[in-house]
Design an enzyme around this catalytic site. Structure first.
Site, PDB file in Angstrom:
ATOM      1  N   ARG A  30     -55.033  54.317  18.505  1.00 16.62           N
ATOM      2  CA  ARG A  30     -55.746  53.033  18.457  1.00 16.62           C
ATOM      3  C   ARG A  30     -56.334  52.660  19.820  1.00 16.62           C
ATOM      4  O   ARG A  30     -57.505  52.244  19.905  1.00 16.62           O
ATOM      5  CB  ARG A  30     -54.813  51.935  17.934  1.00 16.62           C
ATOM      6  CG  ARG A  30     -54.537  52.028  16.436  1.00 16.62           C
ATOM      7  CD  ARG A  30     -53.549  50.968  16.009  1.00 16.62           C
ATOM      8  NE  ARG A  30     -52.271  51.100  16.726  1.00 16.62           N
ATOM      9  CZ  ARG A  30     -51.318  50.178  16.726  1.00 16.62           C
ATOM     10  NH1 ARG A  30     -51.502  49.033  16.077  1.00 16.62           N
ATOM     11  NH2 ARG A  30     -50.189  50.388  17.377  1.00 16.62           N
TER      12      ARG A  30
ATOM     13  N   ASN B   2     -53.232  50.283  12.277  1.00 18.90           N
ATOM     14  CA  ASN B   2     -52.419  51.261  11.574  1.00 18.90           C
ATOM     15  C   ASN B   2     -52.227  50.799  10.135  1.00 18.90           C
ATOM     16  O   ASN B   2     -51.977  49.620   9.878  1.00 18.90           O
ATOM     17  CB  ASN B   2     -51.042  51.405  12.228  1.00 18.90           C
ATOM     18  CG  ASN B   2     -51.095  52.199  13.517  1.00 18.90           C
ATOM     19  OD1 ASN B   2     -52.007  52.994  13.720  1.00 18.90           O
ATOM     20  ND2 ASN B   2     -50.109  52.006  14.382  1.00 18.90           N
TER      21      ASN B   2
END
Length: 778
Positions: free
Chosen positions: A21, A39
């Site tokens: 990320r 996520n």
């Protein structure tokens, strides 16, 4: 300016717990794209808006330039027209994150219907963190639990997915302002590093009533003084002592009840490893990799300071580099190689809980260097070796497990491969992927069985896989078989042991067509009720037929023959399957039998002649045991494979021609009759031939026998692809020679790499067979 486009992007693979990320955030910001990333269970989801060329560049980078710990399997892209409400990075539910307002990381979302989910393996300390660890100006100077997005614990701290701090054991440690600022800063290396910690807010070392540096100093003093310390590692406790102190090593062997099995040695750096062993470029790379496995290396003859009893009976030494900041601190303070071995007694599970460790290790350790971060999952150290530039995994655990592997056939139902009895693992499979659980050990008692059940419950919860089918071994005495038969499964699929061995190799390489499988190991129950172990099969993932084998010999006393290779040797001398030629004459065997206890020799011979408690086995592994005993290398063993290790070590790098051998036709199979081989071996001893030369000649013999068995199978119509499986192919010399001879026949030769060829790979093979059978039914 071109029209803006908005796309939803889903990235699948190992993309959680690896800094993915933060990488997406940096890349999207650089490309001036707007949107968000989060996520979702085991994958990463983005909604991104901007210039179409920039979107294309983002997708290309996601596929091709992922962070070093990531493994992108697929990227799915869908055009969308708007963005749904999401929860922002601070957890404020219902806030809008419009796509025209820059790029942000938002809170993860759990989708219970999405399976399987992927659990990131632990990663060893990275170079950037290591530099900070020893930088007096850094605020994490000498902090043992230092980590960032590129390193640190993952699988051992995850409590649930998606992978966020609040779903790990680190939720017990609220971030201090300085760490919170790093966690929220997209330009920082610790942006969304879930195990983030520092001396102010993170876990702390302890030794009795001492803490932090005082605790570390107490451990260092104890080890330097010849003591044994139980250290709380990533996936369990480890027993640590001075590898150069013979008395300390002897004490560890006695207390741990491990009389002969080699110990792994942790060294400070590659330079130290090179001083102790021969290290090639491939071995250097895997030693320094983020997995940090134990690497079996060829020890230097003058290996310097290591105590002789570190790796008795073998010329190979298992070395590995420090995994964590704590290991680096210990090695820097002590400045010597350290034995770092699993924190358990022989054949028991590695201890993870603090109270459990003190109960189990009280008679072993002179002190405990512990900390207050709980270990969520048990992971021992992984073990590998290299053959011709390839890294072959022998024990798949910390650093590798439980990252998923692929299966060539996707099952229509979720399933579990229950594994074998020795070197136990289990495998969870769904949608063409299989999660191979970490090494459990030998399922010998209630403790290891309980560990298996606990690990199974943990991994099924994390992956979301709820098996409806269980694949298991044929042997009814295996605890794994009994577990599968008693479990709440809709269906059970028995898989023959050696079919599972070669199917594991085939499946790892994506092979779906038929192949020749060579399965050499200790013992496995065959479909004819005898024990197999030296088998040549023509197979695919759904079935097999046996085309070759080794001659059968009795195991006098059953399991006792495995522990006492002398009994196995007597079994071959007095009870070898008659295939047309007699075995060694009694006079040739007399020097061997004269050194044994006469009463036991008579008893064993009586058992063989009367066929009492003497199961028959066509086993390559047991033949290795017998030859090792005949050559005086191993009469009694304390761990599985010890005699074979001694035989391989005795052969060394010496080249020798083969001993006599013959193949005969019996019951429609080609059968290797070792009678002439054993006769020549004993004649060589009688004539004074060095044991090393006879050991080398025996290896050459088995390689030629294997090549001949395969050659006959191919001549009779078998496919030109060969899969080598079973624990005997851990023997680098045998594997190398067999590979060379088969390649000379212009055959394609495959063996296990990521999946162990020993019984640790059986569960993967079972899952591959069951998946293929189910897919065929569909």
């Amino acid at each position: 300016m071109r029209d803006r486009r908005t796309q939803r992007i889903e990235v699948f693979g190992r993309v959680q717990g690896v800094g993915f990320r933060p990488y997406v955030h940096r890349t999207a910001t650089e490309l001036r794209l707007d949107g968000w990333v989060r996520n979702v269970n085991g994958h990463v989801e983005l909604t991104v808006s901007g210039d179409p060329d920039a979107l294309h560049e983002l997708i290309t980078r996601l596929r091709e330039n992922a962070p070093p710990l990531a493994a992108v399997r697929s990227v799915d892209v869908t055009d969308v027209t708007d963005v749904t409400d999401v929860t922002d990075a601070n957890g404020h539910s219902g806030d809008k994150v419009p796509v025209h307002a820059g790029f942000t990381v938002v809170s993860s979302q759990a989708d219970p219907s999405a399976t399987p989910r992927e659990v990131p393996p632990d990663a060893a300390i990275c170079d950037a963190c290591l530099d900070e660890l020893f930088d007096p100006a850094d605020r994490r100077h000498r902090y043992p639990f230092i980590n960032c997005t590129d390193c640190g614990p993952r699988a051992t701290i995850v409590e649930d997915l998606p992978y966020d701090r609040e779903r790990t054991t680190m939720r017990r440690f609220p971030l201090c302002p300085a760490c919170a600022a790093e966690y929220a800063d997209p330009t920082d290396r610790r942006f969304h590093a879930e195990p983030l910690a520092c001396p102010v807010c993170g876990p702390r070392l302890a030794w009795d009533d001492l803490a932090r540096e005082d605790a570390l100093s107490a451990a260092v003093r104890t080890i330097a003084g010849g003591g044994i310390v139980a250290v709380k590692g990533l996936g369990g406790y480890q027993l640590v002592c001075d590898a150069t102190d013979a008395a300390a090593v002897a004490a560890l062997r006695q207390r741990k009840r491990r009389p002969a099995k080699p110990f792994a040695v942790m060294v400070r750096d590659l330079a130290t490893a090179r001083r102790l062993a021969h290290v090639n470029r491939t071995e250097e790379a895997v030693l320094a990799s983020s997995q940090r496995p134990v690497v079996l290396l060829c020890a230097r003859r003058c290996e310097g300071p290591l105590a002789r009893q570190v790796h008795p009976g073998t010329g190979r030494v298992g070395l590995f580099l420090p995994t964590t900041g704590l290991h680096h601190l210990l090695l820097r303070a002590l400045d010597r190689p350290l034995i770092v071995t699993s924190g358990n007694l022989a054949d028991e599970p590695i201890a993870t809980d603090d109270a459990e460790a003190r109960r189990a290790l009280d008679a072993v350790a002179d002190g405990y260097l512990t900390h207050d971060r709980p270990i969520r999952a048990r992971y021992d150290d992984s073990v590998v070796h290299t053959v011709h530039g390839e890294v072959l995994v022998l024990r798949r655990a910390r650093g590798y497990a439980p990252a998923p592997l692929m299966l060539p056939a996707s099952a229509i139902l979720p399933l579990v491969g229950a594994g074998a009895q020795l070197k136990h693992t289990f495998a969870l499979a769904e949608h063409g992927r299989v999660h191979l659980g970490a090494h459990t050990g030998d399922l010998a008692d209630a403790a290891t069985y309980d560990t298996f059940e606990t690990c199974y419950a943990t991994l099924t919860h994390l992956t979301g896989i709820a098996p409806r089918v269980a694949a298991h071994d044929l042997h009814p005495g295996y605890l794994s078989t009994q577990w599968a038969r008693a479990g709440p499964f809709e269906r059970r699929i028995p898989v023959q042991h050696h079919h599972a061995h070669v199917a594991a190799v085939a499946a790892e390489h994506g092979l779906t067509e038929p192949f020749v499988g060579v399965a050499y190991d200790g013992l496995g129950l065959g479909d004819d009720g005898t024990l197999w172990g030296g088998e040549v099969l023509v197979a695919d993932l759904t079935g097999y037929r046996r085309v070759g084998r080794f001659a059968r010999a009795p195991l006098p006393g059953g399991e006792a023959a495995v522990r006492h290779p002398t009994r196995m040797a007597l079994g071959y001398l007095h009870g070898l399957e008659p295939l047309g030629l007699p075995g060694p004459a009694p006079a040739l065997a007399r020097p061997f039998t004269d050194r044994l206890d006469a009463r036991e020799t008579r008893m064993v011979r009586t058992l063989v002649e009367r066929r009492v408690n003497c199961p028959q086995a066509s086993s390559a592994g047991r033949l290795f045991d017998a030859v090792a005993s005949l050559l005086g290398l191993a009469d009694t063993v304390s761990y599985e494979g010890q005699a074979a290790v001694a035989l391989e070590s005795a052969a060394g790098d010496l080249r020798a021609g083969p001993l006599p051998w013959r193949l005969v036709r019996a019951d429609g199979l080609w059968v290797y009759d070792p009678a002439t081989t054993l006769t020549a071996l004993l004649e060589g001893l009688m004539e004074g031939t060095p044991v090393s030369r006879l050991a080398a000649a025996f290896h050459t013999t088995l390689a030629e026998v294997t090549a001949a068995l395969v050659e006959r199978a191919v001549a009779e119509g078998a496919p030109p692809t060969v899969c080598l499986g079973g624990g005997c192919f851990q023997n680098r010399r045998l594997l190398t020679d067999v590979h060379r001879l088969l390649r000379a026949q212009e055959l394609r030769v495959l063996t296990g790499r990521a999946v162990p060829v020993n019984d640790g790979g059986i569960s993967y093979g079972q899952a591959a067979v069951a998946s293929a059978l189910l897919a065929g039914e569909e």
